[in-house]
Design a protein around this motif. Structure first.
Motif, PDB file in Angstrom:
ATOM      1  N   UNK A  56       2.932  49.933  21.518  1.00 54.47           N
ATOM      2  CA  UNK A  56       4.257  50.383  21.130  1.00 54.47           C
ATOM      3  C   UNK A  56       5.385  49.723  21.905  1.00 54.47           C
ATOM      4  N   UNK A  57       5.057  49.026  22.996  1.00 54.05           N
ATOM      5  CA  UNK A  57       6.082  48.337  23.799  1.00 54.05           C
ATOM      6  C   UNK A  57       5.910  46.827  23.760  1.00 54.05           C
ATOM      7  N   UNK A  58       4.672  46.363  23.691  1.00 57.18           N
ATOM      8  CA  UNK A  58       4.388  44.927  23.693  1.00 57.18           C
ATOM      9  C   UNK A  58       3.955  44.490  22.297  1.00 57.18           C
ATOM     10  N   UNK A  59       4.315  43.263  21.936  1.00 61.89           N
ATOM     11  CA  UNK A  59       3.894  42.693  20.660  1.00 61.89           C
ATOM     12  C   UNK A  59       3.391  41.281  20.886  1.00 61.89           C
ATOM     13  N   UNK A  60       2.189  41.011  20.413  1.00 61.30           N
ATOM     14  CA  UNK A  60       1.625  39.667  20.509  1.00 61.30           C
ATOM     15  C   UNK A  60       1.768  38.978  19.154  1.00 61.30           C
ATOM     16  N   UNK A 118       2.839  34.236  21.797  1.00 63.40           N
ATOM     17  CA  UNK A 118       3.891  34.942  22.512  1.00 63.40           C
ATOM     18  C   UNK A 118       3.460  36.375  22.817  1.00 63.40           C
ATOM     19  N   UNK A 119       3.983  36.880  23.926  1.00 64.18           N
ATOM     20  CA  UNK A 119       3.840  38.294  24.251  1.00 64.18           C
ATOM     21  C   UNK A 119       5.237  38.842  24.499  1.00 64.18           C
ATOM     22  N   UNK A 120       5.761  39.544  23.513  1.00 66.49           N
ATOM     23  CA  UNK A 120       7.077  40.161  23.645  1.00 66.49           C
ATOM     24  C   UNK A 120       6.908  41.502  24.337  1.00 66.49           C
ATOM     25  N   UNK A 121       7.568  41.666  25.454  1.00 65.32           N
ATOM     26  CA  UNK A 121       7.415  42.868  26.265  1.00 65.32           C
ATOM     27  C   UNK A 121       8.746  43.595  26.319  1.00 65.32           C
TER      28      UNK A 121
END
Length: 125
Positions: free
Chosen positions: A66-70, A80-83
């Motif tokens: 719910x907070x990070x998106x790969x 990418x790892x959007x944090x």
């Protein structure tokens, strides 16, 4: 030589965001599962997220769900790892890793052949 390379770490305040990147030096990421792990000082290594190379399925640790998106852009040879909504407990060295195969084997599977050198994420006010 096959070498994943991470970038994008840094210092961010609690609640802030960072985007980590992983690219392949000496190999193409296309069709390879890429996993992100982290290790905080004095703590064991922890699996964070993985994106499959075959069907692009994604997996997350409960602590980051719910907070990070790969995501991946195979044309750019990048994962990418959007944090977002970062917390002090997210402070760690983040590593990307792969065995060049398509599936994700699980976030508790550490026996991957190729590891990057890591990028430091510090969440602090």
């Amino acid at each position: 030589q096959v070498q994943p390379v991470e970038s994008g770490g840094g210092l961010v305040q609690p609640g802030g965001s960072l985007r980590l990147s992983c690219t392949g030096s000496g190999f193409a990421l296309e069709r390879a599962a890429i996993a992100w792990f982290r290790q905080a000082p004095g703590k064991e290594r922890e699996g964070v997220s993985c994106i499959a190379g075959d069907d692009h399925s994604t997996y997350y640790a409960d602590s980051v769900k719910g907070r990070f998106t790969i995501s991946r852009d195979d044309d750019k040879n990048m994962v990418y790892l959007q944090m977002n909504s970062l917390r002090p407990e997210d402070t760690a060295v983040y590593y990307c890793a792969t065995d060049l195969l398509g599936p994700c084997w699980g976030l508790d599977y550490y026996d991957l052949a190729y590891w990057g050198k890591g990028t430091l994420v510090t969440v602090s006010s």
